[in-house]
Design an enzyme around this catalytic site. Sequence first.
Site, PDB file in Angstrom:
ATOM      1  N   SER A 277     -51.829  -0.069  54.024  1.00 15.24           N
ATOM      2  CA  SER A 277     -50.498   0.156  54.585  1.00 15.24           C
ATOM      3  C   SER A 277     -50.492  -0.262  56.066  1.00 15.24           C
ATOM      4  O   SER A 277     -50.785  -1.409  56.381  1.00 15.24           O
ATOM      5  CB  SER A 277     -50.086   1.611  54.366  1.00 15.24           C
ATOM      6  OG  SER A 277     -48.721   1.800  54.656  1.00 15.24           O
ATOM      7  N   PHE A 278     -50.173   0.641  56.976  1.00 13.88           N
ATOM      8  CA  PHE A 278     -50.217   0.305  58.401  1.00 13.88           C
ATOM      9  C   PHE A 278     -51.563  -0.294  58.782  1.00 13.88           C
ATOM     10  O   PHE A 278     -51.655  -1.184  59.633  1.00 13.88           O
ATOM     11  CB  PHE A 278     -49.930   1.558  59.231  1.00 13.88           C
ATOM     12  CG  PHE A 278     -50.199   1.419  60.701  1.00 13.88           C
ATOM     13  CD1 PHE A 278     -49.527   0.475  61.465  1.00 13.88           C
ATOM     14  CD2 PHE A 278     -51.125   2.239  61.334  1.00 13.88           C
ATOM     15  CE1 PHE A 278     -49.784   0.341  62.832  1.00 13.88           C
ATOM     16  CE2 PHE A 278     -51.376   2.121  62.696  1.00 13.88           C
ATOM     17  CZ  PHE A 278     -50.701   1.165  63.449  1.00 13.88           C
TER      18      PHE A 278
END
Length: 279
Positions: free
Chosen positions: A117-118
């Site tokens: 994700s991030f």
Amino acid sequence: MDRYAAQKHKELTNILERHASPRSPWLPAERRAGPVALAEHRANHCVVCFPPAGAGAGFFRAWPSSLPRHRLAPVQLPGREERFGEEPMEDAKAMARAVAAAISAEDWESVVLLGYSFGALMAFETAYLLEQQGLSICHLIACARAAPQSRPQDTVADLPDEEFLAYVRDLGGLPDEVEAEPELIEIVLPILRADFRANDSYFQPADVCIKAPITTISGRGDPATSHGRDEAWSERTSGCHKLVSVDGGHFFILEEPEITFDHIDDVLASSTRTARSPQ
């Protein structure tokens, strides 16, 4: 000590010094796991792992048992776990510079960057910085994230608490233990907001790409990577790109762990073989 013994002692000392971990809070030695592979010729290979928004290096705590052939070095960002007393940072590029510096200080002969994700955005920016320094990255594995946007976007981090937390819950991003303890939400909330601001304000022109090959792993039910936004990672590498889809949503790693780890293991094994092959 005769000349031969002195030379052997010097060689052993050099080996130990090369494999001693520098004290970097960004790549804490106590979080690393997996084989050191000192006995294998030029097999000094490491997978640097970047956690999702709000999470720390502990996100990867159980991964070594599923990837026993590989050495993992989780990244620890400020404000979480053993770095709890530090202020969270909101600048992805600044954090990537610090991680790149920590990686550069190591003596790893081959490096794979993996982000969730991030963390995938952080892995991309770190790979870009390392390549700009002349260091080669074997592979980038981007999990559960669309390709980095070419311009900043309006951030969800400025939403009121309940709206912001609802957004994070929809992604499956709040662990059960946090939900069960309201005081933990107060602790996690500033870290989540900082990571989302770093994510949403990130900018690299659309033509900026890396040389390393990229494998993207996404959940078929994840809205964050739908509508071809996971396929767009192909535009962020001048090398090859492979897209892998698995059942599940944003945190498919929790829904389909065995299948996901099989895919990751295949990529890592292939990257290791490529790194060891004669040039």
